[in-house]
Design a protein around this motif. Sequence first.
Motif, short mmCIF file in Angstrom:
data_model
loop_
_atom_site.label_atom_id
_atom_site.label_comp_id
_atom_site.label_asym_id
_atom_site.label_seq_id
_atom_site.Cartn_x
_atom_site.Cartn_y
_atom_site.Cartn_z
N GLY A 86 6.16 5.25 13.20
CA GLY A 86 5.21 4.65 12.28
C GLY A 86 5.80 3.59 11.37
O GLY A 86 5.08 3.06 10.50
N ASN B 297 3.25 1.04 9.76
CA ASN B 297 2.78 0.12 10.78
C ASN B 297 1.25 0.22 10.90
O ASN B 297 0.71 1.28 11.25
N LYS C 239 7.73 0.00 5.32
CA LYS C 239 6.29 -0.23 5.42
C LYS C 239 5.69 0.55 6.60
O LYS C 239 6.29 0.60 7.67
N ASP D 259 7.01 -0.01 10.26
CA ASP D 259 6.72 -1.40 10.62
C ASP D 259 8.01 -2.18 10.84
O ASP D 259 8.97 -2.00 10.07
N PRO D 260 8.09 -3.04 11.85
CA PRO D 260 9.32 -3.81 12.11
C PRO D 260 9.74 -4.72 10.96
O PRO D 260 10.91 -5.11 10.87
N SER D 261 8.82 -5.09 10.09
CA SER D 261 9.15 -5.99 8.98
C SER D 261 9.76 -5.26 7.78
O SER D 261 9.98 -5.87 6.74
N SER D 262 10.02 -3.96 7.91
CA SER D 262 10.60 -3.19 6.81
C SER D 262 11.98 -3.71 6.46
O SER D 262 12.71 -4.24 7.31
N ILE E 138 -0.10 1.52 14.29
CA ILE E 138 0.01 2.97 14.49
C ILE E 138 -1.10 3.69 13.75
O ILE E 138 -1.72 4.63 14.28
#
Length: 493
Positions: free
Chosen positions: A52, A140, A138, A54-57, A143
């Motif tokens: 869960g 996602n 963050k 987010d890739p931008s975390s 998800i």
Amino acid sequence: MVDYVLRALQPYFERIPSVARPTEHVPFNQKLMWTLTILLLYFVLSNVPVFGLDPSSIDIFEQYRALFAGATGSIIALGIGPIVTASIILQLLVGAGIIKLDLTNPDDRAAYQDFQRFLVFVMIAVEALPQILGGFLKPNPLIAEQLGVSLAVVSLLIFIQLFIGGTLIVYMDEVVSKWGIGSGVSLFILAGVAQSIITGLFNWVVPPNSAMPAGIIPRWFWIAQNYGGEALLTADGLRFLLVDGGILALITTAIIIILVVYAEGTRVEIPLAHAAVRGARGRFPIKLIYASVLPMIFVRALQANIQIFGMLMYNRGITIFGEYVGSKPISGLMYVISPVRGPQDWIPSLVKASPYFADLPEWMIILRLLVDASILVAGGILFAIFWVETSGMDARTVANQIARSGMQVPGFRRTPQSLERLLERYIPKVTVLGGAAIGLLTLVANMLGTIGGVGGTSLLLAVSIAYKLYQDLAKEQLTEMHPLVRRMLGEEI
């Protein structure tokens, strides 16, 4: 007041599950098996991603990743951070006399350990929640949409996973400390640093916004293919080879390894003889780095927590402490107290090559270097003293251990008091000297850079831990062959 609360809550602290200590001697083969099993489990968990996320975390521990022995985006992302932070807080409370505990007393030492275990679980929550609530980790949205739940529910799932990962690290550390060889904290640091060094040497992947591979050896092949000999022999070419080509980092890493091994072998040895067994002799070594390199973890952990505070403030729109780009401070107080990690952080021309520092005054760059040097040396001394006093390495505790083993110093009365007076001549002085020396070594390694960007603190810790692990393995094999040695070391036969 704090003492009263601690004593009142002691029965509840004792109920926190813990790994039971072995009731008899654990054979060497079993200790080795437990150690390798926990090490394998650590690498497995470091590759289990947080569901869960987010890739931008943003990884706020990015600059301390090798030191805290975690893995970005994994369920053990917190690493040993909560354990170290809890230890710092408790050592400061005991050292300042706010919590009055006599750590030579078995009951007080048990209370200390129970409270520390409780505090570690508190710190797991304290270090995970701000990252989630502050918007660094963050949830996602995709998800959340697929599960049909809100982002808050996904954030809760992220927190639960991080808490489980932090808890696993705590109990894995206990398993190694009680059933294995060395300590889990040290083992995880060594594993993380070794992995970073190997990656730093052989990684052929080209990072974003770079033309050269990340690894030093693939980088050399790239330089040989794209640069002529005449260009490399100029002043700019040599600087490029030393800094960007990784040669300086390689040389620094090799020198630091040699210096740490030399410092670990420098010691004062006090002769011992057994009072009941004629001819049974030994020596008690007091090493130059008596408190080990572990106090450096406390220094960097303290800096890391201050940096996290600064990031949280900046993320809330409060810029009085400084501004950040990702997890890197670029101005204000947070920039000044941030660690130096290589030549690009203290050589003005290299610092100003970054667009974020183009207008930074040179006095601020120099001030950052001086502050980092002061933190490392003063912090190394302070935490070395605290570590010796709280880990049973002080003169009184060591004297009692030697006396109970039946050993004595030839020419001195066979009493703990006389042994304590003898040890007081060496241990306090060596503790201070060793803390300052390890702080200076860390500073030099940070200034010149290291392979894989692991940082001077992490490199020194890894070398010292590897050396100590080698000694522990030798000691375990010795105690297997000579059971009397276990009694001299304070273990049961």
